[in-house]
Design an enzyme around this catalytic site. Structure first.
Site, short mmCIF file in Angstrom:
data_model
loop_
_atom_site.label_atom_id
_atom_site.label_comp_id
_atom_site.label_asym_id
_atom_site.label_seq_id
_atom_site.Cartn_x
_atom_site.Cartn_y
_atom_site.Cartn_z
N ARG A 135 0.80 -1.22 0.00
CA ARG A 135 0.00 0.00 0.00
C ARG A 135 0.84 1.28 0.00
O ARG A 135 0.33 2.37 -0.19
CB ARG A 135 -0.96 -0.01 1.19
CG ARG A 135 -2.16 -0.91 0.93
CD ARG A 135 -3.08 -0.96 2.12
NE ARG A 135 -2.58 -1.88 3.13
CZ ARG A 135 -2.98 -1.88 4.40
NH1 ARG A 135 -3.88 -1.01 4.81
NH2 ARG A 135 -2.50 -2.75 5.25
N ASP A 143 9.85 -2.32 10.60
CA ASP A 143 8.90 -1.26 10.22
C ASP A 143 8.25 -0.62 11.44
O ASP A 143 7.20 0.01 11.33
CB ASP A 143 7.84 -1.79 9.26
CG ASP A 143 7.00 -2.90 9.88
OD1 ASP A 143 7.31 -3.35 11.00
OD2 ASP A 143 6.03 -3.32 9.22
C1 UD1 Z 1 3.06 -8.92 14.33
C2 UD1 Z 1 2.72 -9.78 15.56
C3 UD1 Z 1 1.67 -9.05 16.39
C4 UD1 Z 1 2.18 -7.68 16.79
C5 UD1 Z 1 2.59 -6.88 15.56
C6 UD1 Z 1 3.28 -5.61 15.94
C7 UD1 Z 1 3.01 -12.07 14.77
C8 UD1 Z 1 2.30 -13.32 14.40
N1 UD1 Z 1 2.24 -11.05 15.12
O1 UD1 Z 1 1.88 -8.87 13.57
O2 UD1 Z 1 1.37 -9.80 17.53
O3 UD1 Z 1 1.20 -6.98 17.50
O4 UD1 Z 1 3.53 -7.64 14.76
O5 UD1 Z 1 3.49 -4.85 14.78
O6 UD1 Z 1 4.22 -12.03 14.77
N2 UD1 Z 1 7.85 -10.02 8.16
C9 UD1 Z 1 8.78 -10.72 7.41
N3 UD1 Z 1 8.38 -11.88 6.80
C10 UD1 Z 1 7.13 -12.38 6.93
C11 UD1 Z 1 6.20 -11.67 7.69
C12 UD1 Z 1 6.61 -10.49 8.30
O7 UD1 Z 1 9.91 -10.30 7.28
O8 UD1 Z 1 6.89 -13.45 6.36
C13 UD1 Z 1 8.26 -8.77 8.80
C14 UD1 Z 1 7.51 -7.59 8.27
O9 UD1 Z 1 8.20 -7.00 7.18
C15 UD1 Z 1 7.46 -6.68 9.47
C16 UD1 Z 1 7.47 -7.60 10.65
O10 UD1 Z 1 7.94 -8.84 10.17
O11 UD1 Z 1 8.62 -5.86 9.54
C17 UD1 Z 1 6.08 -7.76 11.26
O12 UD1 Z 1 5.25 -8.34 10.30
P1 UD1 Z 1 3.73 -7.97 10.13
O13 UD1 Z 1 3.18 -8.71 9.00
O14 UD1 Z 1 3.57 -6.52 10.15
O15 UD1 Z 1 3.17 -8.60 11.48
P2 UD1 Z 1 1.75 -8.33 12.06
O16 UD1 Z 1 0.78 -9.19 11.38
O17 UD1 Z 1 1.48 -6.89 12.10
CA CA Z 2 2.61 -4.93 11.53
#
Ligand code: UD1
Ligand code: CA
Length: 470
Positions: free
Chosen positions: A15, A108
């Protein structure tokens, strides 16, 4: 015992509508990843592994070009299958640091801070936890994982999409920052399963697995209200900018800096300002910039990677990679390009550009002047419209001007050239040869006055006209 960090930075941030990884989107001119790396370095953590995914080469490029105190490695997550899966990609890194604790951070969430990191580690070690989650109490917990508290710690984290109505009402949320005992994390990490509403490998599932093995899990509530904030789109990013901007201005207000109006004022994370300095609207201070005490930064100054002394007055000035000493006055409408050094008490007036030059103490460059690649002594006076002609279309050359010299209005100084101490150049001269100390150099056409020229011209025209009518 060695502590280390894994930063999750695989996300695309669709987005944001950019071809960069989301963590390279800027908050106050610095990528979010930079904020997170700085917090780690401030907490004295020097072994960092960044998990990259979308546009991974841009992360490599950023890390390679960064001047880092810490040792930063990267690993690739080829598919984004969740935060747990992201950490799995750092298996070799974890095994290499098995006897310590691992801090996991979201790349992030830029506002994580060293105090939170260290405070959580202290609780983690003191209680002998396998995992300590950094949490925050927020008004609107939508989208975040909820913390399930017990009498002596926590029993787990439930993602927003997996919550029952009772859990949805919980306002203590997971910031996405955790301390794990590294060996314990490795012990359960590969047992998590993508059995949840999003079909992802949740890192947070490690907590319940650890508890089921009789280990301790606790939560550390950060004093930083912004610790969990991240951005998913440009509106969110702008909000982070505004928060950071006001936060930094707030700190400077406490330090005795005066802001007459904060419209358009933006000050970077690595800027220092001395007490008694006044900042007017539109001032932007970026990079490693230091401003001394009792300065006045007038409207619309942009100062980047520059050191400014005490009692300096700047008005509509742009300065890059330069040094401005005490009691200097500059502006309005002046640009200092990289490597300019303005010494004590000098005055630079309107519409002046200076580049890669030293301007000596007390020297005055009042108006409409270009000084490039020059070494100018003390108490020199520049008339209006002087140009150092430093470039022949192929190479650049230096101009040297001695103390107390007087450069007449509209002088061109054809470099390489020098003007001696106390010497003068006559207005309108194009100086091509070195001028000795205390001499006057005149290099311009001889004056020629033709008396009665206009009358003769008028007479000739009148005669021509009358002849044509005959
Ligand atoms: C995650 C947490 C949630 C928390 C939130 C805070 C989990 C399951 N949940 O959720 O409890 O409140 O962060 O922001 O962990 N990323 C990767 N690879 C992936 C997925 C994510 O590198 O396959 C990175 C993203 O780029 C990001 C971070 O991990 O920097 C968090 O990922 P995001 O998808 O935002 O997690 P949330 O679903 O928000
Ligand atoms: Ca997040």
């Amino acid at each position: 015992m060695e502590n280390n960090v894994i930063i999750l930075a695989g996300g695309q941030g669709k987005r944001m509508k950019t071809d960069k990884p989301k963590v390279l989107c800027n908050v106050l001119g610095e990528p979010m990843l930079e904020w997170v790396l700085t917090a780690c370095e401030n907490a004295q953590l020097d072994k960092i592994c960044v998990v990259k995914g979308f546009a991974a080469e841009k992360i490599d490029e950023y890390v390679d070009n960064r001047e880092s105190k810490a040792d930063i490695a990267t690993v690739l997550q080829a598919e984004r299958l969740g935060t747990g899966h992201a950490v799995m990609q750092a298996k070799d890194f974890l095994e290499a640091h098995k006897d310590g604790n691992t801090l996991i951070l979201c790349g992030d969430a830029p506002f994580i801070d060293a105090e939170t990191i260290s405070g959580a580690l202290e609780l983690h070690k003191q209680k002998g936890c396998s995992v300590t989650v950094v949490t925050s109490r927020v008004e609107n917990p939508t989208g975040y994982g909820r913390i399930i508290r017990t009498d002596d710690g926590i029993s787990g984290i439930v993602e927003h999409k997996d919550c029952n109505p009772y859990q949805l009402a919980i306002t203590e949320i997971n910031s996405g920052c955790y301390w794990f005992r590294t060996a314990d994390l490795l012990d359960v990490l590969f047992d998590i399963k993508p059995e949840n509403a999003q079909g992802e490998y949740y890192l947070t599932d490690c907590i319940e697995l650890l508890i089921s093995k009789g280990k301790l899990a606790d939560a550390y509530i950060s004093r930083n209200p912004n610790v969990a904030l991240g951005a998913n789109d440009r509106r969110g990013l702008l909000m982070l900018n505004d928060i950071a901007r006001q936060e930094i201005i707030g700190k400077f207000l406490d330090d005795g800096i005066e802001f007459t109006c904060t419209d358009g004022v933006s000050i970077g994370n690595n800027v220092t300002i001395g007490a008694g300095t006044v900042i007017h609207p539109g001032v932007i201070l970026r990079g490693n910039t230091t401003i001394g005490e009792n300065c006045i930064l007038g409207n619309n100054c942009i100062i980047e990677n520059t050191t400014v002394g005490n009692c300096v007055n700047l008005n509509n000035v742009q300065a890059y990679e330069s040094v401005i000493e005490d009691n200097v006055k500059i502006g309005p409408y002046v640009q200092l390009r990289p490597n300019s050094h303005i010494k004590r008490g000098a005055k630079i007036g309107d519409f002046v550009e200076i580049k890669n030059s030293t301007i000596g103490e007390g020297t005055a460059v009042a108006h409409l002047t270009y000084i490039g690649d020059s070494d100018v002594g003390a108490n020199v006076n520049f008339g209006c419209g002087v140009v150092t002609v430093n470039y022949d279309g192929d190479k650049k050359f230096r101009t040297v001007i001695g103390d107390n010299a007087f450069i007449g209005c509209n002088t061109n100084l054809i470099a390489p050239v020098s003007v001696g101490k106390g010497a003068y150049t006559a207005a309108g001269s194009t100086i091509t040869r070195d001028v000795p100390d205390n001499a006057l150099a005149i290099e311009r056409g001889q004056a020629a006055i033709k008396e009665g020229y206009a009358e003769r011209k008028l007479k000739a025209r009148t005669e021509k006209f009358e002849n044509s009518r005959k």
